[in-house]
Design a protein around this motif. Structure first.
Motif, short mmCIF file in Angstrom:
data_model
loop_
_atom_site.label_atom_id
_atom_site.label_comp_id
_atom_site.label_asym_id
_atom_site.label_seq_id
_atom_site.Cartn_x
_atom_site.Cartn_y
_atom_site.Cartn_z
N THR A 204 0.83 -1.21 0.00
CA THR A 204 0.00 0.00 0.00
C THR A 204 0.86 1.25 0.00
O THR A 204 0.57 2.22 -0.73
N LEU A 205 1.93 1.25 0.78
CA LEU A 205 2.85 2.39 0.80
C LEU A 205 3.45 2.63 -0.59
O LEU A 205 3.48 3.76 -1.09
N LEU A 206 3.88 1.56 -1.24
CA LEU A 206 4.48 1.70 -2.58
C LEU A 206 3.43 2.13 -3.61
O LEU A 206 3.74 2.91 -4.53
N LEU A 207 2.21 1.65 -3.48
CA LEU A 207 1.14 2.11 -4.39
C LEU A 207 0.85 3.59 -4.18
O LEU A 207 0.61 4.32 -5.16
N ALA A 208 0.88 4.05 -2.94
CA ALA A 208 0.67 5.49 -2.67
C ALA A 208 1.79 6.32 -3.28
O ALA A 208 1.55 7.39 -3.83
N VAL A 209 3.02 5.82 -3.19
CA VAL A 209 4.16 6.51 -3.81
C VAL A 209 3.97 6.57 -5.33
O VAL A 209 4.18 7.63 -5.95
N LEU A 210 3.57 5.45 -5.92
CA LEU A 210 3.35 5.42 -7.37
C LEU A 210 2.23 6.37 -7.77
O LEU A 210 2.36 7.11 -8.77
N ALA A 211 1.14 6.39 -7.02
CA ALA A 211 0.05 7.32 -7.32
C ALA A 211 0.52 8.76 -7.23
O ALA A 211 0.22 9.58 -8.11
N ALA A 212 1.28 9.09 -6.19
CA ALA A 212 1.81 10.45 -6.06
C ALA A 212 2.71 10.80 -7.24
O ALA A 212 2.65 11.92 -7.78
N ALA A 213 3.54 9.86 -7.66
CA ALA A 213 4.42 10.10 -8.81
C ALA A 213 3.62 10.32 -10.09
O ALA A 213 3.92 11.23 -10.88
N LEU A 214 2.58 9.52 -10.28
CA LEU A 214 1.74 9.68 -11.48
C LEU A 214 1.00 11.01 -11.48
O LEU A 214 0.83 11.64 -12.53
N PHE A 215 0.54 11.46 -10.30
CA PHE A 215 -0.20 12.72 -10.23
C PHE A 215 0.70 13.94 -10.33
O PHE A 215 0.23 15.02 -10.67
N SER B 94 -3.41 13.61 -19.20
CA SER B 94 -4.70 12.95 -18.99
C SER B 94 -4.50 11.45 -18.78
O SER B 94 -5.11 10.84 -17.89
N ARG B 95 -3.64 10.85 -19.57
CA ARG B 95 -3.35 9.42 -19.42
C ARG B 95 -2.70 9.13 -18.07
O ARG B 95 -3.06 8.18 -17.38
N LEU B 96 -1.73 9.97 -17.67
CA LEU B 96 -1.08 9.79 -16.37
C LEU B 96 -2.08 9.89 -15.22
O LEU B 96 -2.04 9.11 -14.27
N ALA B 97 -2.98 10.87 -15.31
CA ALA B 97 -3.99 11.04 -14.27
C ALA B 97 -4.93 9.84 -14.20
O ALA B 97 -5.29 9.38 -13.12
N GLY B 98 -5.32 9.32 -15.35
CA GLY B 98 -6.19 8.14 -15.38
C GLY B 98 -5.51 6.92 -14.77
O GLY B 98 -6.12 6.19 -13.97
N ILE B 99 -4.26 6.70 -15.10
CA ILE B 99 -3.51 5.59 -14.51
C ILE B 99 -3.34 5.83 -13.01
O ILE B 99 -3.47 4.89 -12.20
N GLY B 100 -3.08 7.07 -12.63
CA GLY B 100 -2.95 7.41 -11.22
C GLY B 100 -4.21 7.09 -10.43
O GLY B 100 -4.14 6.57 -9.31
N LEU B 101 -5.37 7.36 -11.00
CA LEU B 101 -6.62 7.02 -10.33
C LEU B 101 -6.77 5.51 -10.16
O LEU B 101 -7.23 5.03 -9.12
N GLY B 102 -6.36 4.77 -11.18
CA GLY B 102 -6.40 3.30 -11.07
C GLY B 102 -5.50 2.80 -9.96
O GLY B 102 -5.89 1.92 -9.17
N VAL B 103 -4.30 3.34 -9.86
CA VAL B 103 -3.37 2.95 -8.79
C VAL B 103 -3.92 3.39 -7.44
O VAL B 103 -3.84 2.65 -6.45
N ALA C 50 -12.69 -4.90 -0.39
CA ALA C 50 -13.45 -5.21 -1.61
C ALA C 50 -14.56 -4.17 -1.81
O ALA C 50 -14.78 -3.70 -2.94
N GLY C 51 -15.24 -3.80 -0.74
CA GLY C 51 -16.26 -2.77 -0.84
C GLY C 51 -15.70 -1.43 -1.28
O GLY C 51 -16.30 -0.72 -2.09
N THR C 52 -14.52 -1.10 -0.77
CA THR C 52 -13.86 0.15 -1.17
C THR C 52 -13.54 0.13 -2.65
O THR C 52 -13.77 1.12 -3.36
N MET C 53 -13.03 -1.00 -3.13
CA MET C 53 -12.73 -1.11 -4.57
C MET C 53 -13.98 -0.95 -5.42
O MET C 53 -13.96 -0.27 -6.44
#
Length: 188
Positions: free
Chosen positions: A71-82, A106-115, A142-145
């Motif tokens: 989760t920490l690494l996913l948050a880092v990746l999302a921050a990098a994408l945004f 736009s593509r980076l933001a969309g991928i960032g939302l997925g992450v 699962a509910g959050t997803m």
């Protein structure tokens, strides 16, 4: 001489703006969206960073630690994408590449939302797992997803479909011609 394009993106009324004016407007809109998401990612990342330094952290089991690190690494990746759109803009500034910058951003933001969906779900999994138990954590994650996928993925598609159905209708709800006198194609 600037290319004049009276069509708009998204099928709305004509704006009579050049390709570069439209790109400037679209980039400003993307930046505004990123301000909202980036604040959430920063709060999530800060929360995750502090967890490793709590008294309870050493008592986490292997699954909880794996969830934490992932989760920490996913948050880092999302921050990098945004934040990447700012870097792309900075590197191409003044090169009349704004339409390309908008597409890439736009593509980076969309991928960032997925992450971000996975990062938020992972944080929920970790917290609920520790607070209530593994089964509750999995159900909450699962509910959050499902909620995030619905609000961030399905809802925009439904809104776009509704907009497509009403495109070409005037304020009175009656079908009307577009500014060029041609009715839009598709279901009416």
């Amino acid at each position: 001489m600037a290319e004049n394009n009276s069509s708009s993106t998204g099928g709305g009324p004509s704006r009579n703006e050049t390709r570069f004016e439209r790109a400037d407007r679209n980039f400003a809109e993307i930046l505004q969206e990123l301000r909202v998401t980036q604040a959430g990612v920063q709060i999530l990342f800060a929360f995750l960073l502090t967890l490793a330094f709590t008294e309870r952290f050493p008592s986490l089991d292997t699954m909880q630690r794996a969830t934490y690190v992932t989760t920490l690494l996913l948050a880092v990746l999302a921050a990098a994408l945004f934040t990447a759109p700012a870097a792309v803009h900075r590197s191409l500034f003044g090169q009349r590449a704004k339409p390309l910058i908008v597409r890439v951003s736009s593509r980076l933001a969309g991928i960032g939302l997925g992450v971000l969906v996975f990062a938020v779900s992972g944080a929920v999994l970790l917290v609920v797992d520790v607070a209530v138990g593994r089964t509750g954590g999995i159900i909450a994650a699962a509910g959050t997803m499902v909620v995030c996928a619905g609000l961030w993925g399905l809802l925009p598609l439904l809104v776009r479909g509704a907009a497509d159905k009403t495109e070409g209708r005037g304020d009175d709800g009656k079908e009307s011609a577009t500014s060029d006198g041609v009715r839009p194609a598709g279901p009416r």
